[in-house]
Scaffold this active site. Structure first.
Site, PDB file in Angstrom:
ATOM      1  N   ARG A  59       0.815  -1.218   0.000  1.00 49.38           N
ATOM      2  CA  ARG A  59       0.000   0.000   0.000  1.00 49.38           C
ATOM      3  C   ARG A  59       0.843   1.260   0.000  1.00 49.38           C
ATOM      4  O   ARG A  59       0.384   2.319  -0.439  1.00 49.38           O
ATOM      5  CB  ARG A  59      -1.016  -0.038   1.161  1.00 49.38           C
ATOM      6  CG  ARG A  59      -2.078  -1.117   0.945  1.00 49.38           C
ATOM      7  CD  ARG A  59      -3.032  -1.217   2.119  1.00 49.38           C
ATOM      8  NE  ARG A  59      -2.402  -1.640   3.350  1.00 49.38           N
ATOM      9  CZ  ARG A  59      -2.170  -2.900   3.685  1.00 49.38           C
ATOM     10  NH1 ARG A  59      -2.514  -3.881   2.876  1.00 49.38           N
ATOM     11  NH2 ARG A  59      -1.595  -3.198   4.828  1.00 49.38           N
ATOM     12  N   GLU A  96       3.786  -6.744  13.110  1.00 49.86           N
ATOM     13  CA  GLU A  96       2.732  -6.898  14.123  1.00 49.86           C
ATOM     14  C   GLU A  96       2.159  -8.313  14.033  1.00 49.86           C
ATOM     15  O   GLU A  96       1.808  -8.917  15.038  1.00 49.86           O
ATOM     16  CB  GLU A  96       1.634  -5.842  13.867  1.00 49.86           C
ATOM     17  CG  GLU A  96       0.540  -5.818  14.913  1.00 49.86           C
ATOM     18  CD  GLU A  96      -0.611  -4.896  14.520  1.00 49.86           C
ATOM     19  OE1 GLU A  96      -0.538  -4.251  13.462  1.00 49.86           O
ATOM     20  OE2 GLU A  96      -1.585  -4.842  15.285  1.00 49.86           O
TER      21      GLU A  96
HETATM   22  P1  AMP Z   1       4.713  -2.343  11.474  1.00 48.40           P
HETATM   23  O1  AMP Z   1       5.989  -2.852  10.913  1.00 48.40           O
HETATM   24  O2  AMP Z   1       4.242  -3.134  12.647  1.00 48.40           O
HETATM   25  O3  AMP Z   1       4.783  -0.848  11.752  1.00 48.40           O
HETATM   26  O4  AMP Z   1       3.598  -2.566  10.381  1.00 48.40           O
HETATM   27  C1  AMP Z   1       3.443  -1.697   9.313  1.00 48.40           C
HETATM   28  C2  AMP Z   1       3.107  -2.434   8.051  1.00 48.40           C
HETATM   29  O5  AMP Z   1       2.153  -3.462   8.250  1.00 48.40           O
HETATM   30  C3  AMP Z   1       2.518  -1.470   7.056  1.00 48.40           C
HETATM   31  O6  AMP Z   1       3.108  -1.756   5.794  1.00 48.40           O
HETATM   32  C4  AMP Z   1       1.046  -1.759   7.056  1.00 48.40           C
HETATM   33  O7  AMP Z   1       0.565  -1.831   5.742  1.00 48.40           O
HETATM   34  C5  AMP Z   1       0.891  -3.088   7.748  1.00 48.40           C
HETATM   35  N1  AMP Z   1       0.010  -3.028   8.927  1.00 48.40           N
HETATM   36  C6  AMP Z   1       0.373  -3.284  10.201  1.00 48.40           C
HETATM   37  N2  AMP Z   1      -0.656  -3.204  11.027  1.00 48.40           N
HETATM   38  C7  AMP Z   1      -1.715  -2.865  10.277  1.00 48.40           C
HETATM   39  C8  AMP Z   1      -3.092  -2.605  10.571  1.00 48.40           C
HETATM   40  N3  AMP Z   1      -3.574  -2.694  11.809  1.00 48.40           N
HETATM   41  N4  AMP Z   1      -3.888  -2.255   9.546  1.00 48.40           N
HETATM   42  C9  AMP Z   1      -3.409  -2.162   8.284  1.00 48.40           C
HETATM   43  N5  AMP Z   1      -2.133  -2.399   7.958  1.00 48.40           N
HETATM   44  C10 AMP Z   1      -1.286  -2.742   8.928  1.00 48.40           C
END
Ligand code: AMP
Length: 173
Positions: A59, A96
């Protein structure tokens, strides 16, 4: 920003139980909302001399490509493993919900080039931290990062160890 929030949909328990997914497809489908979103993402960086916008798969490509056009910069994709055809450097990181790896072409950014990182969501910050490390490997001049959504409860900012700014358009507690 109020209208922007109304174009972001919460989907419970996706992609797994306990995760509330921030679905940006209503925003993508809304021409005025999307234009306003891209203009707001670009505003803090207009005088920053950004030469390359690096968008994170998948995205981050959508917002990053639009932002690159708006800033008059090039676009560089940071991709999942095995997708880029030429020589790459890569960084493994925790998500996550799972493990992942980001790769970039070794010649995608020249040493000293002024780059901006872009993604849709800042959650735990692991993805953005991996992108920072990739930029380090390429000796890029990292000007900062722009995300549409910050999930403050996951403390992703604590993983942002750069002096450069990290801007989020909407923040959820
Ligand atoms: P992080 O590395 O945990 O900051 O996760 C960020 C990445 O995971 C981004 O590329 C987001 O597209 C995706 N992502 C993580 N959590 C979510 C969420 N709750 N909703 C949508 N996309 C998420």
């Amino acid at each position: 920003m109020h209208e922007l929030r109304s174009l972001i949909r919460d989907v419970a328990d996706f992609p797994k139980a306990g995760v509330t997914f921030k679905d940006i497809t209503p925003l993508l489908a809304h021409a005025d909302g999307m234009r306003c979103c891209v203009e707001s993402l670009a505003a803090p960086w207009r005088e920053s001399g950004i030469q390359a916008v690096c968008g994170i798969e998948a995205r981050g490509f959508i917002f990053g490509a639009a932002l690159a056009q708006s800033l008059g910069a090039g676009f560089v994709p940071l991709r999942k493993p095995g997708k880029l055809p030429a020589a790459t450097v890569g960084v493994d990181f925790a998500l996550e919900y799972g493990q992942d790896r980001l790769e970039v072409h070794t010649d995608a950014v020249r040493p000293g080039e002024r780059v901006l990182l872009v993604d849709d969501v800042l959650a735990t910050g692991g993805t953005l931290a991996a992108a920072v490390e990739l930029m380090d490997r390429l000796d890029a001049d990292l000007c900062g990062a722009a995300v549409v959504i910050e999930l403050a409860s996951l403390h992703g900012r604590a993983n942002w160890h750069c002096a450069a700014p990290l801007h989020a358009l909407v923040c959820y507690d």
